[in-house]
Design an enzyme around this catalytic site. Sequence first.
Site, PDB file in Angstrom:
ATOM      1  CD  GLU A  12      -3.013  -1.232   2.576  1.00  0.00           C
ATOM      2  OE1 GLU A  12      -4.414  -1.674   1.946  1.00  0.00           O
ATOM      3  OE2 GLU A  12      -1.984  -1.167   3.947  1.00  0.00           O
ATOM      4  N   GLY A  87     -12.444  -4.509   1.728  1.00  0.00           N
ATOM      5  CA  GLY A  87     -13.449  -4.881   1.107  1.00  0.00           C
ATOM      6  C   GLY A  87     -14.931  -4.666   0.854  1.00  0.00           C
ATOM      7  CB  ILE A 161     -14.920 -10.050   6.649  1.00  0.00           C
ATOM      8  CG1 ILE A 161     -14.572  -8.981   7.519  1.00  0.00           C
ATOM      9  CG2 ILE A 161     -16.069 -10.584   6.244  1.00  0.00           C
ATOM     10  CD1 ILE A 161     -15.143  -9.759   8.817  1.00  0.00           C
ATOM     11  CG  MET A 181      -8.810  -6.478   8.655  1.00  0.00           C
ATOM     12  SD  MET A 181      -7.512  -8.157   8.048  1.00  0.00           S
ATOM     13  CE  MET A 181      -7.148  -8.219   9.784  1.00  0.00           C
ATOM     14  CD  GLU A 182      -5.335  -2.665   8.535  1.00  0.00           C
ATOM     15  OE1 GLU A 182      -5.680  -1.790   7.187  1.00  0.00           O
ATOM     16  OE2 GLU A 182      -5.022  -3.953   8.017  1.00  0.00           O
ATOM     17  CG  ASP A 205     -11.566  -8.239  -0.594  1.00  0.00           C
ATOM     18  OD1 ASP A 205     -10.790  -7.644  -0.111  1.00  0.00           O
ATOM     19  OD2 ASP A 205     -12.895  -8.633  -0.207  1.00  0.00           O
TER      20      ASP A 205
HETATM   21  N1  SAH Z   1      -2.833 -11.271   1.805  1.00  0.00           N
HETATM   22  C1  SAH Z   1      -2.319 -10.525   3.768  1.00  0.00           C
HETATM   23  C2  SAH Z   1      -2.994 -10.527   4.643  1.00  0.00           C
HETATM   24  C3  SAH Z   1      -3.957  -9.931   4.034  1.00  0.00           C
HETATM   25  S1  SAH Z   1      -5.194  -9.074   4.969  1.00  0.00           S
HETATM   26  C4  SAH Z   1      -0.807 -11.844   4.289  1.00  0.00           C
HETATM   27  O1  SAH Z   1      -0.976 -13.257   3.279  1.00  0.00           O
HETATM   28  O2  SAH Z   1      -0.555 -10.938   4.828  1.00  0.00           O
HETATM   29  C5  SAH Z   1      -6.862  -7.532   4.604  1.00  0.00           C
HETATM   30  C6  SAH Z   1      -5.714  -6.790   3.906  1.00  0.00           C
HETATM   31  O3  SAH Z   1      -6.514  -5.472   2.728  1.00  0.00           O
HETATM   32  C7  SAH Z   1      -5.773  -5.218   6.066  1.00  0.00           C
HETATM   33  O4  SAH Z   1      -4.763  -4.914   5.971  1.00  0.00           O
HETATM   34  C8  SAH Z   1      -7.378  -5.074   5.313  1.00  0.00           C
HETATM   35  O5  SAH Z   1      -7.052  -3.340   6.182  1.00  0.00           O
HETATM   36  C9  SAH Z   1      -7.574  -5.272   3.800  1.00  0.00           C
HETATM   37  N2  SAH Z   1      -9.089  -5.764   3.252  1.00  0.00           N
HETATM   38  C10 SAH Z   1      -9.167  -5.777   2.839  1.00  0.00           C
HETATM   39  N3  SAH Z   1     -10.098  -6.952   2.238  1.00  0.00           N
HETATM   40  C11 SAH Z   1     -10.323  -6.849   3.570  1.00  0.00           C
HETATM   41  C12 SAH Z   1     -11.732  -7.915   4.221  1.00  0.00           C
HETATM   42  N4  SAH Z   1     -12.363  -8.804   2.924  1.00  0.00           N
HETATM   43  N5  SAH Z   1     -11.678  -7.688   5.082  1.00  0.00           N
HETATM   44  C13 SAH Z   1     -11.140  -7.301   6.045  1.00  0.00           C
HETATM   45  N6  SAH Z   1      -9.788  -6.351   4.994  1.00  0.00           N
HETATM   46  C14 SAH Z   1      -9.617  -6.269   4.758  1.00  0.00           C
END
Ligand code: SAH
Length: 243
Positions: A12, A87, A161, A181-182, A205
């Site tokens: 990001e 998301g 989620i 998530m932040e 997503d």
């Molecule tokens: N692919 C990463 C994990 C990503 S977690 C790994 O394997 O390390 C998802 C990140 O994108 C978080 O920082 C959150 O803020 C954001 N995000 C995007 N889509 C999301 C969703 N459906 N639910 C929660 N957070 C989501």
Amino acid sequence: MKIAIMGAMLEEVDPFLESSEHEPLLRFFKKHSDTEYGSNLYHEAKYKDLDIVLSYSKIGKVNAALTAATMIEHFECDMLLFTGVAGAVSPDLKIGDLVAATQLCQHDLDITAFGHPHGYVPEGKVYVEPSRELLHIAKAVADEKNITLKKGIIATGDQFIADPERKEWIAKTFDADAIEMEGASVAVVCDAFDVPFFVLRAISDAADMDAAFDFDEFLKHSAKVSSSFIMAMLEKIISKQVQ
Ligand code: SAH
């Protein structure tokens, strides 16, 4: 003025650090200095009249709160711009769409056993609001550049989620448009320190069964959409300062 730019993941904030011929504005970060603090890397740079501190926090509310507080307290930033992906909850939001938070809440904060509403703790508030002025600047940038910028409620929690039922519950309970998530933890920190902030997310997503699959595919593109917009906002902030 010193501006904090933060994301949660390297992807990001990477668009600010890589020198791309297509985005010459971003090259200024080539001349940055790096500081490690609290197990995170902070890049400091000067861009035109602005001092910039750039960092990614790592995923989740605790990490994001630590980075936001560090940007404000240790690096003395006067304003915070968050860039990242989220998301979609609202059916109006499609992958790649930009959404600016008008309110942020914590969907996983739950002391309802004591009769409080979801997302609430005593002396806190369910929804925290970003700077109106930064939202106006974002709208002006979107209008000038003919970019569609949606606005909405962002719900934050320490869960990725990928579940239609949980998504539906968050939509219903918080009237949320997007989930991540932040954002809300950054909002709580900025609100406590009275620092104007802005949270921008590009949709990666649909937060349903395919979320994990969609995510990796669209992360880089959506992260770039969001960071480019933040860059345009910096230009606008500079032009407003000069006036
Ligand atoms: N692919 C990463 C994990 C990503 S977690 C790994 O394997 O390390 C998802 C990140 O994108 C978080 O920082 C959150 O803020 C954001 N995000 C995007 N889509 C999301 C969703 N459906 N639910 C929660 N957070 C989501």
